[in-house]
Scaffold this active site. Structure first.
Site, short mmCIF file in Angstrom:
data_model
loop_
_atom_site.label_atom_id
_atom_site.label_comp_id
_atom_site.label_asym_id
_atom_site.label_seq_id
_atom_site.Cartn_x
_atom_site.Cartn_y
_atom_site.Cartn_z
N ASN A 153 32.49 -8.62 33.72
CA ASN A 153 32.23 -9.72 32.77
C ASN A 153 31.00 -10.16 33.30
O ASN A 153 29.93 -10.87 32.38
CB ASN A 153 32.85 -10.61 33.24
CG ASN A 153 34.98 -10.44 32.48
OD1 ASN A 153 34.41 -9.28 32.15
ND2 ASN A 153 35.56 -11.74 32.86
N LYS A 154 30.44 -10.14 34.63
CA LYS A 154 28.90 -10.44 34.83
C LYS A 154 27.51 -9.61 33.72
O LYS A 154 28.15 -8.71 32.87
CB LYS A 154 28.27 -10.23 35.52
CG LYS A 154 29.79 -11.42 36.34
CD LYS A 154 29.69 -12.75 36.48
CE LYS A 154 30.17 -13.31 37.03
NZ LYS A 154 31.33 -12.97 38.29
N ASN A 155 26.25 -9.89 33.34
CA ASN A 155 25.48 -9.41 32.26
C ASN A 155 25.07 -8.09 32.59
O ASN A 155 24.49 -6.95 32.28
CB ASN A 155 24.06 -10.47 32.80
CG ASN A 155 24.31 -11.65 32.14
OD1 ASN A 155 25.47 -12.26 31.89
ND2 ASN A 155 23.36 -11.85 31.02
N LEU A 156 25.61 -8.11 34.08
CA LEU A 156 24.98 -6.81 34.43
C LEU A 156 25.91 -5.95 35.37
O LEU A 156 26.99 -6.97 36.45
CB LEU A 156 23.72 -6.48 35.39
CG LEU A 156 23.10 -4.99 36.06
CD1 LEU A 156 21.73 -5.35 36.44
CD2 LEU A 156 24.38 -4.68 37.33
N HIS A 176 30.22 -8.02 38.78
CA HIS A 176 31.83 -7.42 38.20
C HIS A 176 31.96 -7.12 36.74
O HIS A 176 30.52 -7.40 35.94
CB HIS A 176 32.38 -8.58 38.33
CG HIS A 176 33.38 -8.99 37.38
ND1 HIS A 176 34.38 -9.43 35.88
CD2 HIS A 176 35.11 -8.90 37.95
CE1 HIS A 176 35.41 -9.05 35.85
NE2 HIS A 176 35.57 -9.12 36.80
#
Ligand SMILES: *Cc1c(COP(=O)(O)O)cnc(C)c1O
Length: 393
Positions: A199-202, A197
């Site tokens: 918002n995630k780090n990747l 997603h």
């Protein structure tokens, strides 16, 4: 998660121009990736194709050669992992009471019952001291969450799972790049699910993957993401069951390839920013700081607790005052899962998991993303400290 915390701050008419609004998170997509996406769009192959294969191969290499299958979200990854492990009606799955709601929803969706366990107040992870008491003859699996990217104690968790012969479906949605005692999350363990997603780090815009699984389970994952269908000859398919549709697009996979190439740099930057928060707030922070973890922590989020019992303002007022100063604050998550209507309806009630409930009331997510400057952290700490000082009882 909340899109509203990314809206630009109020611009007071006639006042000096404000500093740019600082959201609590923002993805970083480089020009090379944007060019790569343009090439995919021109190539004519947009759905699952060569880029999905390349992305899965690259992820597999990242996770030490284990099998990786992508889906269109981690929610799908988690649901398919449960199904591939044969978990369904009549089964119980143990999971923390504080997480994103998808963690528990997928358990319900496959027909099983989520059995909640409280979390640690400062590490936000499932309390392993309370886990064994939740095991019953119906328990089939544990679904731990590496909250904010902080690894669960994998030695203890897998020792308990082994003793009771339980499957482990890890909700590693927030944990890409984190490690437990030097071993990358996903490079070991049972079935490990990641989210891509924004918002995630990747990110792949939307997307997720399952790492691990036996050859039969990997084949089940492929069936679940594409209609339950399998090719039996060049011109013939069979449908083995009524599968879903959750295959990643080549466009998304190309974004993921560009992101994966930057992941270690992104996470290193996140660690520097988190270290800055700790350095500035030290031992007498006006908030309750999260557990620091080790040097592998991917710092998916920086989420302290507000000392609400010593404040004259609510969490919402804190968020509004930060927004007035041009700073976005998120809430992950605003309620423990068992307090939602859908979970009260299956017998849960307030008071059962006090830490999860308190985190739901007090947590705030402060800005932390790779494109931030260290001076942005200074600005956040200054604003938050000032607001909290003025609001102290
Ligand atoms: C983001 C997240 C999910 C869901 O991921 P999607 O890719 O949005 O489906 C599940 N669990 C946790 C802990 C998450 O943070």
């Amino acid at each position: 998660m909340s899109a509203d915390s990314r809206m630009p701050g109020p611009e007071g008419a006639g006042t000096a121009p404000r500093e740019a609004f600082l959201p609590f998170t923002r993805p970083t997509i480089d020009e090379e990736t944007i060019q790569g996406v343009a090439e995919v769009l021109r190539s004519g192959w947009l759905a699952s194709g060569p880029n999905v294969r390349k992305f899965e191969d690259a992820l597999s290499e990242y996770f030490g050669g284990r099998p990786v299958r992508t889906q269109t979200s981690a929610t799908a990854s988690l649901e398919h992992a449960l199904l591939a492990a044969g978990i369904g009606a009549g089964d119980e799955v143990i999971t923390p009471a504080m997480s994103f709601v998808a963690t528990a929803n997928v358990i319900v969706r496959v027909g099983a019952r989520p059995v909640f366990v409280d979390v640690g107040l400062d590490d936000r992870n499932i309390d392993l001291d309370q886990l064994e008491a939740a095991i019953t003859p119906r328990t089939r699996a544990i679904m731990p969450v590496h909250f904010a990217g902080l690894a669960v104690d994998m030695d203890r968790l897998y020792a308990i799972a082994g003793r009771y012969r339980l499957r482990v479906i890890e909700d590693a949605a927030q944990a890409i790049g984190s490690a437990w005692r030097g071993r990358r999350i996903g490079s070991f363990g049972d079935l490990v699910c990641f989210s891509f997603h924004p918002n995630k780090n990747l990110t792949t815009i939307e997307g997720g993957c399952v790492v691990g699984g036996s050859p039969e389970e990997v084949s089940q994952l492929e069936l679940h993401r594409f209609h339950g269908q399998r090719k039996v000859a060049a011109d013939e398919v069979d449908t083995l069951f009524a599968g879903g549709k959750a295959n990643l697009s080549d466009v998304a996979a190309r974004v993921g390839l560009g992101q994966l190439a930057s992941l270690e740099r992104f996470n290193a930057r996140r660690r520097e920013l988190a270290a800055r928060y700790f350095a500035l707030w030290g031992n007498d922070a006006p908030v309750r700081l999260p557990v620091r973890g080790d040097e592998s922590h991917n710092w998916h989020m920086f989420a302290p607790l507000l000392p609400l019992e010593r404040l004259r303002i609510s969490r919402l007022q804190f968020i509004e005052r930060m927004a007035e100063r041009g700073i976005g604050v998120g809430v992950h998550y605003a309620a423990a899962i068992h307090l939602f209507t859908a979970y009260r309806a299956i017998g849960y009630r307030e008071g059962q998991f006090p830490n999860a409930e308190r985190i739901g009331r007090e947590t705030v997510t402060l800005p932390l993303f790779p494109a931030m400057e260290l001076s942005d952290v200074d600005r956040v700490v200054e604003a938050a400290s000032d607001i909290l000082r003025r609001a102290a009882t």
